[in-house]
Write a protein that holds these residues in place. Sequence first.
Motif, PDB file in Angstrom:
ATOM      1  N   ARG A   1      -1.637  -1.914  -6.714  1.00 33.19           N
ATOM      2  CA  ARG A   1      -3.078  -1.972  -6.967  1.00 33.19           C
ATOM      3  C   ARG A   1      -3.623  -3.371  -6.636  1.00 33.19           C
ATOM      4  O   ARG A   1      -3.920  -3.670  -5.507  1.00 33.19           O
ATOM      5  CB  ARG A   1      -3.347  -1.592  -8.424  1.00 33.19           C
ATOM      6  CG  ARG A   1      -3.001  -0.129  -8.702  1.00 33.19           C
ATOM      7  CD  ARG A   1      -2.824   0.167 -10.194  1.00 33.19           C
ATOM      8  NE  ARG A   1      -4.001  -0.132 -10.991  1.00 33.19           N
ATOM      9  CZ  ARG A   1      -5.040   0.659 -11.103  1.00 33.19           C
ATOM     10  NH1 ARG A   1      -5.063   1.817 -10.455  1.00 33.19           N
ATOM     11  NH2 ARG A   1      -6.066   0.336 -11.860  1.00 33.19           N
TER      12      ARG A   1
ATOM     13  N   PRO B   1      -6.261   0.119  -3.638  1.00 36.55           N
ATOM     14  CA  PRO B   1      -6.756   1.499  -3.693  1.00 36.55           C
ATOM     15  C   PRO B   1      -8.192   1.617  -3.177  1.00 36.55           C
ATOM     16  O   PRO B   1      -8.969   0.655  -3.209  1.00 36.55           O
ATOM     17  CB  PRO B   1      -6.689   1.849  -5.190  1.00 36.55           C
ATOM     18  CG  PRO B   1      -5.714   0.882  -5.769  1.00 36.55           C
ATOM     19  CD  PRO B   1      -5.865  -0.368  -4.973  1.00 36.55           C
ATOM     20  N   ALA B   2      -8.539   2.790  -2.706  1.00 38.06           N
ATOM     21  CA  ALA B   2      -9.899   3.042  -2.216  1.00 38.06           C
ATOM     22  C   ALA B   2     -10.821   3.391  -3.379  1.00 38.06           C
ATOM     23  O   ALA B   2     -11.535   4.394  -3.368  1.00 38.06           O
ATOM     24  CB  ALA B   2      -9.877   4.160  -1.184  1.00 38.06           C
ATOM     25  N   THR B   3     -10.806   2.564  -4.402  1.00 34.68           N
ATOM     26  CA  THR B   3     -11.630   2.754  -5.594  1.00 34.68           C
ATOM     27  C   THR B   3     -12.239   1.407  -5.980  1.00 34.68           C
ATOM     28  O   THR B   3     -11.856   0.361  -5.443  1.00 34.68           O
ATOM     29  CB  THR B   3     -10.796   3.288  -6.771  1.00 34.68           C
ATOM     30  OG1 THR B   3      -9.748   2.336  -7.076  1.00 34.68           O
ATOM     31  CG2 THR B   3     -10.170   4.636  -6.440  1.00 34.68           C
ATOM     32  N   LYS B   4     -13.159   1.414  -6.914  1.00 32.97           N
ATOM     33  CA  LYS B   4     -13.723   0.181  -7.429  1.00 32.97           C
ATOM     34  C   LYS B   4     -12.645  -0.584  -8.172  1.00 32.97           C
ATOM     35  O   LYS B   4     -11.903  -0.022  -8.976  1.00 32.97           O
ATOM     36  CB  LYS B   4     -14.899   0.487  -8.362  1.00 32.97           C
ATOM     37  CG  LYS B   4     -15.606  -0.756  -8.879  1.00 32.97           C
ATOM     38  CD  LYS B   4     -16.780  -0.386  -9.772  1.00 32.97           C
ATOM     39  CE  LYS B   4     -17.474  -1.636 -10.299  1.00 32.97           C
ATOM     40  NZ  LYS B   4     -18.623  -1.292 -11.184  1.00 32.97           N
ATOM     41  N   HIS B   5     -12.562  -1.879  -7.903  1.00 37.97           N
ATOM     42  CA  HIS B   5     -11.466  -2.649  -8.504  1.00 37.97           C
ATOM     43  C   HIS B   5     -11.673  -2.846 -10.006  1.00 37.97           C
ATOM     44  O   HIS B   5     -12.809  -2.852 -10.504  1.00 37.97           O
ATOM     45  CB  HIS B   5     -11.312  -4.000  -7.805  1.00 37.97           C
ATOM     46  CG  HIS B   5     -12.258  -5.069  -8.269  1.00 37.97           C
ATOM     47  ND1 HIS B   5     -12.041  -5.807  -9.399  1.00 37.97           N
ATOM     48  CD2 HIS B   5     -13.430  -5.533  -7.746  1.00 37.97           C
ATOM     49  CE1 HIS B   5     -13.011  -6.671  -9.574  1.00 37.97           C
ATOM     50  NE2 HIS B   5     -13.883  -6.525  -8.586  1.00 37.97           N
ATOM     51  N   THR B   6     -10.577  -2.991 -10.709  1.00 35.90           N
ATOM     52  CA  THR B   6     -10.596  -3.218 -12.163  1.00 35.90           C
ATOM     53  C   THR B   6      -9.948  -4.548 -12.517  1.00 35.90           C
ATOM     54  O   THR B   6      -9.465  -4.733 -13.634  1.00 35.90           O
ATOM     55  CB  THR B   6      -9.869  -2.075 -12.899  1.00 35.90           C
ATOM     56  OG1 THR B   6      -8.519  -1.984 -12.423  1.00 35.90           O
ATOM     57  CG2 THR B   6     -10.568  -0.740 -12.668  1.00 35.90           C
TER      58      THR B   6
ATOM     59  N   GLU C   1       1.990   2.056  -3.285  1.00 33.57           N
ATOM     60  CA  GLU C   1       0.868   2.403  -4.167  1.00 33.57           C
ATOM     61  C   GLU C   1       0.608   1.321  -5.212  1.00 33.57           C
ATOM     62  O   GLU C   1       0.311   1.604  -6.378  1.00 33.57           O
ATOM     63  CB  GLU C   1       1.104   3.763  -4.837  1.00 33.57           C
ATOM     64  CG  GLU C   1       1.203   4.910  -3.839  1.00 33.57           C
ATOM     65  CD  GLU C   1       1.376   6.263  -4.508  1.00 33.57           C
ATOM     66  OE1 GLU C   1       1.631   6.287  -5.728  1.00 33.57           O
ATOM     67  OE2 GLU C   1       1.252   7.288  -3.812  1.00 33.57           O
TER      68      GLU C   1
ATOM     69  N   TRP D   1      -7.740  -5.811  -3.517  1.00 35.56           N
ATOM     70  CA  TRP D   1      -7.632  -4.514  -4.189  1.00 35.56           C
ATOM     71  C   TRP D   1      -7.233  -3.469  -3.155  1.00 35.56           C
ATOM     72  O   TRP D   1      -7.955  -3.232  -2.190  1.00 35.56           O
ATOM     73  CB  TRP D   1      -8.937  -4.154  -4.856  1.00 35.56           C
ATOM     74  CG  TRP D   1      -8.898  -2.907  -5.690  1.00 35.56           C
ATOM     75  CD1 TRP D   1      -9.491  -1.713  -5.423  1.00 35.56           C
ATOM     76  CD2 TRP D   1      -8.227  -2.728  -6.942  1.00 35.56           C
ATOM     77  NE1 TRP D   1      -9.249  -0.812  -6.425  1.00 35.56           N
ATOM     78  CE2 TRP D   1      -8.465  -1.405  -7.377  1.00 35.56           C
ATOM     79  CE3 TRP D   1      -7.441  -3.557  -7.738  1.00 35.56           C
ATOM     80  CZ2 TRP D   1      -7.951  -0.896  -8.569  1.00 35.56           C
ATOM     81  CZ3 TRP D   1      -6.930  -3.057  -8.922  1.00 35.56           C
ATOM     82  CH2 TRP D   1      -7.181  -1.739  -9.326  1.00 35.56           C
TER      83      TRP D   1
ATOM     84  N   LYS E   1       0.831  -1.200   0.000  1.00 33.44           N
ATOM     85  CA  LYS E   1       0.000   0.000   0.000  1.00 33.44           C
ATOM     86  C   LYS E   1       0.867   1.253   0.000  1.00 33.44           C
ATOM     87  O   LYS E   1       0.567   2.234  -0.686  1.00 33.44           O
ATOM     88  CB  LYS E   1      -0.922   0.000   1.212  1.00 33.44           C
ATOM     89  CG  LYS E   1      -1.961   1.117   1.171  1.00 33.44           C
ATOM     90  CD  LYS E   1      -2.985   0.954   2.279  1.00 33.44           C
ATOM     91  CE  LYS E   1      -4.076   2.020   2.150  1.00 33.44           C
ATOM     92  NZ  LYS E   1      -5.104   1.866   3.217  1.00 33.44           N
TER      93      LYS E   1
END
Length: 352
Positions: free
Chosen positions: A127, A166-171, A125, A164, A122
Amino acid sequence: MLRSRASVLRLEVLGRCIPLNRTVLGFPSANPRLFHKSRFESWTSISGGLNSRAMNRLSSRLMSSKANPSPATTPTLARQGEEVELLHGMDDDHGGIIVELKDPMSPGAFISSLRASLSNWKQQEKRGIWMKLPIKLANLVPLAVEEGFWYHHAEPSYVMLVYWLPATKHTLPVNATHRVGVGAFVMNDQREVLAVKEKSGKLRGSGVWKFPTGVVDQGEDIFAGAIREVKEETGIDTEFLEVLAFRQSHMSFFEKSDLFFICMLHPLSFDIRKQESEIEAAEWVPVEEFAAQPFLQKHKLLKYIVEVGVAKAENRYAGFTPISIESAFTKRQSNLYMNAQDLKQLSRSGNV
């Protein structure tokens, strides 16, 4: 100054001892580059006795380590006075990490290594985290799930878990979503098609003649799968000509799509030697007799297969021919299926 009886914390990064008021904190002395800024901020709030000069020097070191993060395979991280082994990981092409565990680990050691590794990744950075656990380490799966990993897919010898950061929707790409099947239209010079009766399956015991069909093996090309299925079910050697058409349907139980390719093959031998236990009988059947079956007349898919197969045999239809090419995404040769016949005609006419 604090009293001399206060506990002492040694910060090896600075090479000095700093007294704290009855508080002892662990510090990553083995590899200070893995020291997290969040921990640094929490420690500074606790250790109000640090002078500004020492704090500036420590902050400078930490900012330098953030600019030059340690590699994903950094071996150890000192935590709470103990050495914690980081999980060995390799960078993927999309800013993530691939971890493949092979050696046995105790649950306690696994949890410590996993948490330290996630914290390290983390900070770097990273993913998506891919973790491959062999079946002999299946006892670690629930522990990883509790830390936030989820199932991606499973094979006979391993399970793949993902995470995952990042604090985002995973890709992260989903697991394989399609099963690939093949059906073979094989016609000889007497306008007879190679047909079989099933011993198992939906048509077992019905007396219906059908085309040889099957599922493409993992890593197998479509044309190779069609040739193999014909050989396994009838003993006939064939040469692949074209993909005539394909159908897509939904497999609700497996939550996948079924891709079924209808392939045209030319027979290289004619003596039927039934080899597949799932096949009750195999024969060369006149195409008109084959098409006249009541079951076939009720199903548009089978009617279309016969029509397009006959049209191809009479040179009234051009399907998709496999063209062997090199790909930038794999070292293996790939096959581009295209209408080579029409392309050649366009080339002769000067339109290409």
